[in-house]
Write a protein that holds these residues in place. Sequence first.
Motif, PDB file in Angstrom:
ATOM      1  N   ARG A 280       0.555  -1.484   0.005  1.00 33.66           N
ATOM      2  CA  ARG A 280       0.068   0.235   0.151  1.00 33.66           C
ATOM      3  C   ARG A 280       0.994   1.154  -0.254  1.00 33.66           C
ATOM      4  NH1 ARG A 280      -3.561  -1.865   3.823  1.00 33.66           N
ATOM      5  NH2 ARG A 280      -3.732  -3.306   2.072  1.00 33.66           N
ATOM      6  N   THR A 281       0.252   2.440  -1.550  1.00 39.18           N
ATOM      7  CA  THR A 281       1.524   3.780  -0.786  1.00 39.18           C
ATOM      8  C   THR A 281       0.523   4.471  -0.059  1.00 39.18           C
ATOM      9  OG1 THR A 281      -0.330   4.102  -2.915  1.00 39.18           O
ATOM     10  CG2 THR A 281       1.687   3.087  -3.661  1.00 39.18           C
ATOM     11  N   THR A 282       0.686   5.898   0.048  1.00 42.74           N
ATOM     12  CA  THR A 282      -0.521   6.441   0.624  1.00 42.74           C
ATOM     13  C   THR A 282      -0.806   7.018   0.191  1.00 42.74           C
ATOM     14  OG1 THR A 282       1.204   8.432   0.484  1.00 42.74           O
ATOM     15  CG2 THR A 282       1.616   7.402   2.712  1.00 42.74           C
ATOM     16  N   ILE A 283      -2.440   7.825   0.171  1.00 49.89           N
ATOM     17  CA  ILE A 283      -3.235   9.270  -0.769  1.00 49.89           C
ATOM     18  C   ILE A 283      -1.826   9.846  -0.925  1.00 49.89           C
ATOM     19  CG2 ILE A 283      -4.962  10.516  -0.677  1.00 49.89           C
ATOM     20  CD1 ILE A 283      -6.512   8.028  -0.160  1.00 49.89           C
ATOM     21  N   ALA A 284      -1.525  10.822  -0.595  1.00 48.78           N
ATOM     22  CA  ALA A 284      -0.685  11.818  -1.191  1.00 48.78           C
ATOM     23  C   ALA A 284       0.454  10.963  -2.584  1.00 48.78           C
ATOM     24  CB  ALA A 284      -0.270  12.622   0.303  1.00 48.78           C
ATOM     25  N   GLY A 285       0.539   9.564  -1.745  1.00 50.33           N
ATOM     26  CA  GLY A 285       1.876   9.487  -2.716  1.00 50.33           C
ATOM     27  C   GLY A 285       1.589   9.249  -3.827  1.00 50.33           C
ATOM     28  N   GLY A 286      -0.112   8.355  -4.277  1.00 51.87           N
ATOM     29  CA  GLY A 286      -0.746   8.371  -4.960  1.00 51.87           C
ATOM     30  C   GLY A 286      -0.939   9.693  -5.947  1.00 51.87           C
ATOM     31  N   GLN A 287      -1.724  10.319  -4.827  1.00 45.19           N
ATOM     32  CA  GLN A 287      -1.895  11.423  -5.317  1.00 45.19           C
ATOM     33  C   GLN A 287      -0.810  12.468  -6.957  1.00 45.19           C
ATOM     34  OE1 GLN A 287      -3.946  13.314  -2.660  1.00 45.19           O
ATOM     35  NE2 GLN A 287      -5.143  13.574  -4.019  1.00 45.19           N
ATOM     36  N   ALA A 288       0.539  12.703  -5.682  1.00 39.57           N
ATOM     37  CA  ALA A 288       1.866  13.278  -6.733  1.00 39.57           C
ATOM     38  C   ALA A 288       2.564  12.194  -7.701  1.00 39.57           C
ATOM     39  CB  ALA A 288       3.241  12.540  -5.977  1.00 39.57           C
ATOM     40  N   LEU A 289       2.042  10.915  -7.773  1.00 41.19           N
ATOM     41  CA  LEU A 289       2.303  10.090  -9.052  1.00 41.19           C
ATOM     42  C   LEU A 289       0.897  11.043 -10.118  1.00 41.19           C
ATOM     43  CD1 LEU A 289       2.880   6.342  -7.738  1.00 41.19           C
ATOM     44  CD2 LEU A 289       4.322   8.002  -8.559  1.00 41.19           C
ATOM     45  N   MET A 290       0.231  11.208 -10.519  1.00 41.28           N
ATOM     46  CA  MET A 290      -0.633  11.761 -10.961  1.00 41.28           C
ATOM     47  C   MET A 290      -0.057  12.801 -11.548  1.00 41.28           C
ATOM     48  SD  MET A 290      -2.990   9.030 -11.527  1.00 41.28           S
ATOM     49  CE  MET A 290      -4.144   9.539 -12.956  1.00 41.28           C
ATOM     50  N   ALA A 291      -0.214  13.354 -10.867  1.00 41.20           N
ATOM     51  CA  ALA A 291       0.258  14.939 -10.756  1.00 41.20           C
ATOM     52  C   ALA A 291       1.890  14.890 -11.556  1.00 41.20           C
ATOM     53  CB  ALA A 291       0.720  15.797  -9.441  1.00 41.20           C
ATOM     54  N   ALA A 292       2.463  13.672 -11.382  1.00 41.20           N
ATOM     55  CA  ALA A 292       4.054  13.767 -11.564  1.00 41.20           C
ATOM     56  C   ALA A 292       3.908  13.185 -13.883  1.00 41.20           C
ATOM     57  CB  ALA A 292       4.441  12.130 -11.846  1.00 41.20           C
ATOM     58  N   LEU A 293       2.510  12.225 -14.215  1.00 39.54           N
ATOM     59  CA  LEU A 293       1.726  11.900 -15.000  1.00 39.54           C
ATOM     60  C   LEU A 293       1.586  13.192 -16.028  1.00 39.54           C
ATOM     61  CD1 LEU A 293       0.625   8.514 -13.710  1.00 39.54           C
ATOM     62  CD2 LEU A 293       2.429   8.510 -15.655  1.00 39.54           C
ATOM     63  N   ARG A 294       0.853  13.839 -15.587  1.00 41.86           N
ATOM     64  CA  ARG A 294       0.509  14.567 -16.135  1.00 41.86           C
ATOM     65  C   ARG A 294       1.628  15.747 -17.155  1.00 41.86           C
ATOM     66  NH1 ARG A 294      -4.559  15.926 -17.354  1.00 41.86           N
ATOM     67  NH2 ARG A 294      -5.862  15.205 -15.424  1.00 41.86           N
ATOM     68  N   GLY A 295       1.263  15.780 -18.656  1.00 40.83           N
ATOM     69  CA  GLY A 295       2.055  16.549 -19.487  1.00 40.83           C
ATOM     70  C   GLY A 295       2.880  15.792 -19.509  1.00 40.83           C
ATOM     71  N   ARG A 296       3.966  14.568 -18.699  1.00 40.97           N
ATOM     72  CA  ARG A 296       4.164  13.531 -18.929  1.00 40.97           C
ATOM     73  C   ARG A 296       3.873  12.678 -20.122  1.00 40.97           C
ATOM     74  NH1 ARG A 296       9.032   9.686 -15.758  1.00 40.97           N
ATOM     75  NH2 ARG A 296       8.572  11.889 -14.224  1.00 40.97           N
ATOM     76  N   VAL A 297       2.321  12.216 -20.500  1.00 41.67           N
ATOM     77  CA  VAL A 297       1.829  11.557 -21.046  1.00 41.67           C
ATOM     78  C   VAL A 297       0.499  12.318 -21.391  1.00 41.67           C
ATOM     79  CG1 VAL A 297       2.377   8.757 -20.638  1.00 41.67           C
ATOM     80  CG2 VAL A 297       0.031  10.096 -19.038  1.00 41.67           C
ATOM     81  N   SER A 298      -0.274  12.167 -22.584  1.00 44.84           N
ATOM     82  CA  SER A 298      -0.762  12.508 -23.272  1.00 44.84           C
ATOM     83  C   SER A 298      -2.311  12.329 -22.334  1.00 44.84           C
ATOM     84  CB  SER A 298      -1.506  12.045 -24.870  1.00 44.84           C
ATOM     85  OG  SER A 298      -2.389  10.792 -24.686  1.00 44.84           O
ATOM     86  N   GLY A 299      -3.011  12.819 -22.289  1.00 47.17           N
ATOM     87  CA  GLY A 299      -4.916  13.040 -21.486  1.00 47.17           C
ATOM     88  C   GLY A 299      -5.063  11.573 -21.836  1.00 47.17           C
ATOM     89  N   THR A 300      -4.810  10.783 -23.133  1.00 46.18           N
ATOM     90  CA  THR A 300      -5.622   9.559 -23.515  1.00 46.18           C
ATOM     91  C   THR A 300      -5.131   8.367 -22.354  1.00 46.18           C
ATOM     92  OG1 THR A 300      -4.158   9.811 -25.449  1.00 46.18           O
ATOM     93  CG2 THR A 300      -6.431  10.157 -25.597  1.00 46.18           C
ATOM     94  N   ALA A 301      -3.796   8.592 -22.174  1.00 46.58           N
ATOM     95  CA  ALA A 301      -3.337   7.261 -21.766  1.00 46.58           C
ATOM     96  C   ALA A 301      -3.637   7.651 -19.879  1.00 46.58           C
ATOM     97  CB  ALA A 301      -1.499   7.886 -21.958  1.00 46.58           C
ATOM     98  N   LEU A 302      -4.020   8.576 -19.424  1.00 48.19           N
ATOM     99  CA  LEU A 302      -4.351   9.124 -17.483  1.00 48.19           C
ATOM    100  C   LEU A 302      -5.954   8.202 -17.414  1.00 48.19           C
ATOM    101  CD1 LEU A 302      -3.620  12.875 -16.784  1.00 48.19           C
ATOM    102  CD2 LEU A 302      -2.530  10.703 -16.642  1.00 48.19           C
ATOM    103  N   PRO A 303      -5.549   7.297 -16.519  1.00 51.59           N
ATOM    104  CA  PRO A 303      -6.926   6.480 -15.809  1.00 51.59           C
ATOM    105  C   PRO A 303      -7.321   7.642 -14.913  1.00 51.59           C
ATOM    106  CG  PRO A 303      -4.654   5.833 -15.150  1.00 51.59           C
ATOM    107  CD  PRO A 303      -4.478   7.352 -15.618  1.00 51.59           C
ATOM    108  N   THR A 304      -8.508   7.343 -14.106  1.00 52.86           N
ATOM    109  CA  THR A 304      -8.575   7.942 -13.353  1.00 52.86           C
ATOM    110  C   THR A 304      -8.222   7.624 -11.865  1.00 52.86           C
ATOM    111  OG1 THR A 304     -10.599   8.387 -14.100  1.00 52.86           O
ATOM    112  CG2 THR A 304     -10.579   8.891 -11.976  1.00 52.86           C
TER     113      THR A 304
END
Length: 351
Positions: A280-304
């Motif tokens: 298990r990761t932390t919630i903040a850790g998961g949110q930081a990963l999603m923030a790091a992905l935005r911009g790195r991959v296109s919106g079509t590659a981003l899950p919720t």
Amino acid sequence: MPRAKLRALTTVDQLVAEEWIAGGSVVDIRDVVTNFSLRISAEMRQAIGSGDHGLLRQFVPSAAELRVGPEELSDPIGDRAHMPVDGLTHRYPDRVILAVTQACDVYCRFCFRREVVGQGGLLGEAALAAALDYIRATPAINEVILTGGDPMTLAPRRLRGILEALAEMDHVALVRLHSRVPVVAPERIDSALIAALGAHPAVWIVLHSNHAAELTENARAALGRLSAAGIPLLSQTVLLRGVNDDAEVLAQLFRSFLRLKVKPYYLHHCDLARGTSHFRTTIAGGQALMAALRGRVSGTALPTYVIDIPGGFGKVPVADPWVRAGSDPGAYLLTDWRGGEHLYRDPERAI
Ligand code: SF4
């Protein structure tokens, strides 16, 4: 080069022979598999043998599974809290989950249904008939999600029978199959299985895959066969410490999905299943990963990024207004789809 033929791994003795006993003694591992099933499909056994530790951690039991935190639950997402008939969960008005089998081709060490998977086989005839009767008699049900266990381990004939029964119900517009089979046992995706999937006019597959190393040549070919048959493909990925809690690992996975015509759909926060805190990761850790992905991959590659509210209150995006930071570090207020509020705390070991 042709691959050596391997069989599925199902015993601790085979783990010993493979030298895959790590993080505990053989006695510990025997203890673990007494409670939680062991099976590694031939395809994943081969892939682990090629040296990828993202896979080994997902499928090879560890003594860490013997540690059960006070927050961990035997039914973390509350399947049994909304079960009008055996095998059928009716959590939201317009959809149901039908667990057609308890068998899988692999038993993932973090599985949220680990207390039941591998403990039995097919949903019995009487229970299946009762579940279909319930769906038939409930016109509000628009969508049926076949799960388990893994519904794609069913023999094509049995799967066809279920899909045909659902196709006769006008109100069931859509059938979703949640499956790991195209990746972990791609040889099952043959013409008989694909023909069976055609028994309902709107079958969607949600592929569970957590690491690009799972997308072997055979898996890619199996996904190609499904997409050539016109079956829409979505993905779900579980965020797992030590497996994919890294922006580049996730970016590679989501880009690979798109290349295979699989739309990234959900990234799940790891549920509070017993003996899984090391994942298990932390919630903040998961949110930081999603923030790091935005911009790195296109919106079509981003899950919720989503979390299942423990206890059966449903799934919500890990974002405001559904998930808000509480007053203490690691505490969050989760708001379910009915407006109910629930306190969630990052388990101490995840912080
Ligand atoms: S394939 Fe799915 S249901 Fe089966 S053990 Fe893995 S996560 Fe659980």
